[in-house]
Design an enzyme around this catalytic site. Sequence first.
Site, PDB file in Angstrom:
ATOM      1  N   GLY A   5       0.831  -1.217   0.000  1.00  0.00           N
ATOM      2  CA  GLY A   5       0.000   0.000   0.000  1.00  0.00           C
ATOM      3  C   GLY A   5       0.854   1.250   0.000  1.00  0.00           C
ATOM      4  O   GLY A   5       0.415   2.310   0.469  1.00  0.00           O
TER       5      GLY A   5
ATOM      6  N   TYR B 191     -16.457  -3.679   5.132  1.00  0.00           N
ATOM      7  CA  TYR B 191     -15.073  -3.259   5.386  1.00  0.00           C
ATOM      8  C   TYR B 191     -14.705  -3.505   6.858  1.00  0.00           C
ATOM      9  O   TYR B 191     -13.656  -4.074   7.164  1.00  0.00           O
ATOM     10  CB  TYR B 191     -14.911  -1.765   5.052  1.00  0.00           C
TER      11      TYR B 191
ATOM     12  N   GLY C 122      -0.537   4.544  -1.309  1.00  0.00           N
ATOM     13  CA  GLY C 122      -1.667   5.145  -0.594  1.00  0.00           C
ATOM     14  C   GLY C 122      -1.233   6.304   0.295  1.00  0.00           C
ATOM     15  O   GLY C 122      -0.035   6.635   0.381  1.00  0.00           O
TER      16      GLY C 122
ATOM     17  N   SER D 185      -8.411  -0.966  12.124  1.00  0.00           N
ATOM     18  CA  SER D 185      -9.195   0.270  12.004  1.00  0.00           C
ATOM     19  C   SER D 185     -10.238   0.425  13.118  1.00  0.00           C
ATOM     20  O   SER D 185     -10.842  -0.552  13.572  1.00  0.00           O
ATOM     21  CB  SER D 185      -9.918   0.239  10.656  1.00  0.00           C
TER      22      SER D 185
ATOM     23  N   SER E 192      -9.940   0.312   1.030  1.00  0.00           N
ATOM     24  CA  SER E 192     -10.066   1.088   2.270  1.00  0.00           C
ATOM     25  C   SER E 192     -11.273   2.028   2.320  1.00  0.00           C
ATOM     26  O   SER E 192     -11.465   2.718   3.320  1.00  0.00           O
ATOM     27  CB  SER E 192      -8.789   1.907   2.480  1.00  0.00           C
TER      28      SER E 192
ATOM     29  N   LYS F 146     -11.857  -5.975   8.357  1.00  0.00           N
ATOM     30  CA  LYS F 146     -10.761  -5.498   9.220  1.00  0.00           C
ATOM     31  C   LYS F 146     -10.732  -6.272  10.537  1.00  0.00           C
ATOM     32  O   LYS F 146      -9.661  -6.511  11.096  1.00  0.00           O
ATOM     33  CB  LYS F 146     -10.895  -3.997   9.484  1.00  0.00           C
TER      34      LYS F 146
ATOM     35  N   GLU G 125     -13.036   1.379  12.540  1.00  0.00           N
ATOM     36  CA  GLU G 125     -14.317   0.904  11.965  1.00  0.00           C
ATOM     37  C   GLU G 125     -14.747  -0.414  12.618  1.00  0.00           C
ATOM     38  O   GLU G 125     -15.915  -0.781  12.576  1.00  0.00           O
ATOM     39  CB  GLU G 125     -14.176   0.683  10.466  1.00  0.00           C
TER      40      GLU G 125
ATOM     41  N   ASP H  43       0.547  -8.429  -5.331  1.00  0.00           N
ATOM     42  CA  ASP H  43      -0.871  -8.158  -5.102  1.00  0.00           C
ATOM     43  C   ASP H  43      -1.334  -9.032  -3.948  1.00  0.00           C
ATOM     44  O   ASP H  43      -0.970 -10.218  -3.877  1.00  0.00           O
ATOM     45  CB  ASP H  43      -1.670  -8.488  -6.381  1.00  0.00           C
TER      46      ASP H  43
HETATM   47  P1  NAP Z   1      -5.439   4.246   0.739  1.00  0.00           P
HETATM   48  O1  NAP Z   1      -4.926   5.629   0.517  1.00  0.00           O
HETATM   49  O2  NAP Z   1      -6.749   3.864   0.169  1.00  0.00           O
HETATM   50  O3  NAP Z   1      -4.334   3.229   0.178  1.00  0.00           O
HETATM   51  C1  NAP Z   1      -4.611   1.858   0.003  1.00  0.00           C
HETATM   52  C2  NAP Z   1      -3.399   1.191  -0.643  1.00  0.00           C
HETATM   53  O4  NAP Z   1      -3.672  -0.210  -0.799  1.00  0.00           O
HETATM   54  C3  NAP Z   1      -3.054   1.722  -2.043  1.00  0.00           C
HETATM   55  O5  NAP Z   1      -1.645   1.807  -2.149  1.00  0.00           O
HETATM   56  C4  NAP Z   1      -3.575   0.614  -2.954  1.00  0.00           C
HETATM   57  O6  NAP Z   1      -2.877   0.515  -4.171  1.00  0.00           O
HETATM   58  C5  NAP Z   1      -3.269  -0.607  -2.098  1.00  0.00           C
HETATM   59  N1  NAP Z   1      -4.008  -1.814  -2.500  1.00  0.00           N
HETATM   60  C6  NAP Z   1      -5.346  -1.965  -2.570  1.00  0.00           C
HETATM   61  N2  NAP Z   1      -5.649  -3.214  -2.940  1.00  0.00           N
HETATM   62  C7  NAP Z   1      -4.469  -3.875  -3.114  1.00  0.00           C
HETATM   63  C8  NAP Z   1      -4.121  -5.191  -3.502  1.00  0.00           C
HETATM   64  N3  NAP Z   1      -5.042  -6.112  -3.802  1.00  0.00           N
HETATM   65  N4  NAP Z   1      -2.807  -5.536  -3.554  1.00  0.00           N
HETATM   66  C9  NAP Z   1      -1.862  -4.625  -3.275  1.00  0.00           C
HETATM   67  N5  NAP Z   1      -2.122  -3.351  -2.920  1.00  0.00           N
HETATM   68  C10 NAP Z   1      -3.419  -2.985  -2.847  1.00  0.00           C
HETATM   69  O7  NAP Z   1      -5.495   3.924   2.290  1.00  0.00           O
HETATM   70  P2  NAP Z   1      -4.802   4.689   3.545  1.00  0.00           P
HETATM   71  O8  NAP Z   1      -5.711   5.747   4.018  1.00  0.00           O
HETATM   72  O9  NAP Z   1      -3.388   4.994   3.225  1.00  0.00           O
HETATM   73  O10 NAP Z   1      -4.867   3.531   4.644  1.00  0.00           O
HETATM   74  C11 NAP Z   1      -3.817   2.586   4.781  1.00  0.00           C
HETATM   75  C12 NAP Z   1      -4.351   1.366   5.517  1.00  0.00           C
HETATM   76  O11 NAP Z   1      -4.796   1.741   6.811  1.00  0.00           O
HETATM   77  C13 NAP Z   1      -5.524   0.677   4.855  1.00  0.00           C
HETATM   78  O12 NAP Z   1      -5.405  -0.709   5.125  1.00  0.00           O
HETATM   79  C14 NAP Z   1      -6.736   1.244   5.584  1.00  0.00           C
HETATM   80  O13 NAP Z   1      -7.813   0.351   5.499  1.00  0.00           O
HETATM   81  C15 NAP Z   1      -6.158   1.373   6.974  1.00  0.00           C
HETATM   82  N6  NAP Z   1      -6.748   2.412   7.827  1.00  0.00           N
HETATM   83  C16 NAP Z   1      -6.813   3.691   7.380  1.00  0.00           C
HETATM   84  C17 NAP Z   1      -7.306   4.674   8.217  1.00  0.00           C
HETATM   85  C18 NAP Z   1      -7.386   6.113   7.768  1.00  0.00           C
HETATM   86  O14 NAP Z   1      -8.085   6.881   8.427  1.00  0.00           O
HETATM   87  N7  NAP Z   1      -6.674   6.501   6.716  1.00  0.00           N
HETATM   88  C19 NAP Z   1      -7.722   4.343   9.526  1.00  0.00           C
HETATM   89  C20 NAP Z   1      -7.614   3.038   9.951  1.00  0.00           C
HETATM   90  C21 NAP Z   1      -7.099   2.068   9.099  1.00  0.00           C
HETATM   91  P3  NAP Z   1      -3.359   1.265  -5.538  1.00  0.00           P
HETATM   92  O15 NAP Z   1      -2.672   2.602  -5.498  1.00  0.00           O
HETATM   93  O16 NAP Z   1      -2.834   0.350  -6.574  1.00  0.00           O
HETATM   94  O17 NAP Z   1      -4.856   1.371  -5.492  1.00  0.00           O
HETATM   95  O1  G4F Z   2     -14.374   9.902   5.421  1.00  0.00           O
HETATM   96  P1  G4F Z   2     -15.193   8.671   5.490  1.00  0.00           P
HETATM   97  O2  G4F Z   2     -15.555   8.036   4.191  1.00  0.00           O
HETATM   98  O3  G4F Z   2     -14.401   7.679   6.449  1.00  0.00           O
HETATM   99  P2  G4F Z   2     -14.846   6.387   7.304  1.00  0.00           P
HETATM  100  O4  G4F Z   2     -16.024   5.732   6.734  1.00  0.00           O
HETATM  101  O5  G4F Z   2     -14.912   6.809   8.727  1.00  0.00           O
HETATM  102  O6  G4F Z   2     -13.613   5.419   7.056  1.00  0.00           O
HETATM  103  C1  G4F Z   2     -12.260   5.902   7.127  1.00  0.00           C
HETATM  104  O7  G4F Z   2     -11.797   5.768   8.443  1.00  0.00           O
HETATM  105  C2  G4F Z   2     -11.695   4.413   8.922  1.00  0.00           C
HETATM  106  C3  G4F Z   2     -11.200   4.480  10.363  1.00  0.00           C
HETATM  107  O8  G4F Z   2     -12.305   4.591  11.221  1.00  0.00           O
HETATM  108  C4  G4F Z   2     -10.747   3.666   8.023  1.00  0.00           C
HETATM  109  F1  G4F Z   2     -10.575   2.401   8.484  1.00  0.00           F
HETATM  110  C5  G4F Z   2     -11.276   3.647   6.613  1.00  0.00           C
HETATM  111  O9  G4F Z   2     -10.339   2.973   5.758  1.00  0.00           O
HETATM  112  C6  G4F Z   2     -11.423   5.087   6.136  1.00  0.00           C
HETATM  113  O10 G4F Z   2     -10.147   5.654   6.043  1.00  0.00           O
HETATM  114  O11 G4F Z   2     -16.548   8.964   6.270  1.00  0.00           O
HETATM  115  C7  G4F Z   2     -16.571   9.560   7.550  1.00  0.00           C
HETATM  116  C8  G4F Z   2     -17.991   9.926   7.934  1.00  0.00           C
HETATM  117  C9  G4F Z   2     -19.011   8.777   7.763  1.00  0.00           C
HETATM  118  O12 G4F Z   2     -19.797   8.703   8.913  1.00  0.00           O
HETATM  119  C10 G4F Z   2     -19.845   9.177   6.575  1.00  0.00           C
HETATM  120  O13 G4F Z   2     -21.200   8.712   6.618  1.00  0.00           O
HETATM  121  O14 G4F Z   2     -18.453  10.959   7.072  1.00  0.00           O
HETATM  122  C11 G4F Z   2     -19.795  10.682   6.700  1.00  0.00           C
HETATM  123  N1  G4F Z   2     -20.083  11.375   5.434  1.00  0.00           N
HETATM  124  C12 G4F Z   2     -21.041  12.329   5.275  1.00  0.00           C
HETATM  125  N2  G4F Z   2     -21.077  12.730   4.003  1.00  0.00           N
HETATM  126  C13 G4F Z   2     -19.494  11.154   4.250  1.00  0.00           C
HETATM  127  C14 G4F Z   2     -20.131  12.012   3.343  1.00  0.00           C
HETATM  128  N3  G4F Z   2     -18.491  10.324   3.883  1.00  0.00           N
HETATM  129  C15 G4F Z   2     -18.073  10.344   2.585  1.00  0.00           C
HETATM  130  N4  G4F Z   2     -17.074   9.551   2.198  1.00  0.00           N
HETATM  131  N5  G4F Z   2     -18.708  11.172   1.649  1.00  0.00           N
HETATM  132  C16 G4F Z   2     -19.736  12.016   1.980  1.00  0.00           C
HETATM  133  O15 G4F Z   2     -20.256  12.732   1.140  1.00  0.00           O
END
Ligand code: NAP
Ligand code: G4F
Length: 321
Positions: free
Chosen positions: A10, A149, A13, A125, A84, A153, A127, A58
């Site tokens: 990732g 999702y 990402g 996460s 994600s 997780k 979530e 992958d």
């Molecule tokens: P992101 O920006 O969506 O990045 C996801 C990465 O996963 C991208 O590099 C994507 O590659 C790669 N990927 C997806 N499917 C794959 C596959 N089959 N094989 C190899 N690589 C693959 O996510 P992020 O926000 O950086 O989050 C990083 C991780 O933390 C994720 O696992 C997410 O679920 C978790 N997480 C995120 C948050 C948050 O708030 N950001 C919170 C809790 C947990 P491509 O560029 O090729 O699509």
């Molecule tokens: O920004 P969101 O899409 O993030 P969400 O669903 O909290 O998930 C993110 O955080 C997780 C950690 O808790 C990660 F694991 C996950 O990979 C991802 O990074 O939505 C946040 C909130 C939700 O409650 C959603 O219903 O915003 C609300 N929302 C309201 N309007 C919206 C919108 N979300 C999105 N994406 N788009 C809207 O227009």
Amino acid sequence: MEKRRALITGVTGQDGSFLAELLLSKGYEVYGMVRRSSTEKMERIEHLRSQLNLVQGDLLDQSSLIEALKASRPSEVYNLAAQSFVPTSWNQPVLTGEFTALGVTRMLEAIRKVDDSIKFYQASSSEMFGKVRETPQSEATPFYPRSPYGVAKAYGHFITVNYRESYGLFACSGILFNHESSRRGLEFVTRKISDGVARIKLGLAKELRLGNLDARRDWGFAGDYVEAMWLMLQQAKADDYVIGTGESHSVRDFCEAAFSHVGLDYKDYVKVDKSFMRPAEVDLLVADSSKARRVLGWSSKVNFRELVRMMVEHDLARLKK
Ligand code: NAP
Ligand code: G4F
């Protein structure tokens, strides 16, 4: 002395790019796993390209993970790759399970086969807490995921714990609450708002359509959170940690802060659009990160207002170009 080597899945990402920067600054040789694509998706790591070693792989393909480990010979693996985006997980529940759940087992199995001394970080996460059983949420709070999702997780978390307990792997699960930045994907709510505000301010859009404005999240800065990932793998013992700010804000609060930063009132521009509502919502997340503070010495540095400011300023500058 030979450099320490790390493999990041990732790496293209949001978190992958910040973690790669952090590990490079600590003197690691950094390998990033990327999946094959017909177009380039390297925007977030363009500035690091000459310092990174990219290997193809992958999460769906077991042998590619084994080859990625053999090619990189890492002492640390950070498994950040996943499907994600929560809404997509209702559309593509099976694929989400393959990437986000079974992908973790595939990587753990690859580690067992290639080198079981590799330290492993799993990107879990908040979530998983879903319909929360208590507030704030800590490592002891039971999970109640509300999306495919979140369910995937929870599997990834428990298989990580299970491989630690079954095989003695150094495997950690970081339960990270939402973390954002100007590198966040445009479909996530914070970035959708910062981008929308900038477009409206510059006269490129007239309104911003959002779903549930009442949902509350514990939003921090991604750059702070990758430090916690690294710290987990530097401890004497593998464990699980909740990482968040301890503060919760609603989507409405985010809108209010982002619009007022450019002198606008969100009520004049934000329209609620039911198509962005989810089949099941996570209403409230707020972290109890006291274990991470105590054991890792970690705490978040960028506060909510600063995060909003950073993101809006970035999108204004980007769109002006
Ligand atoms: P992101 O920006 O969506 O990045 C996801 C990465 O996963 C991208 O590099 C994507 O590659 C790669 N990927 C997806 N499917 C794959 C596959 N089959 N094989 C190899 N690589 C693959 O996510 P992020 O926000 O950086 O989050 C990083 C991780 O933390 C994720 O696992 C997410 O679920 C978790 N997480 C995120 C948050 C948050 O708030 N950001 C919170 C809790 C947990 P491509 O560029 O090729 O699509
Ligand atoms: O920004 P969101 O899409 O993030 P969400 O669903 O909290 O998930 C993110 O955080 C997780 C950690 O808790 C990660 F694991 C996950 O990979 C991802 O990074 O939505 C946040 C909130 C939700 O409650 C959603 O219903 O915003 C609300 N929302 C309201 N309007 C919206 C919108 N979300 C999105 N994406 N788009 C809207 O227009």
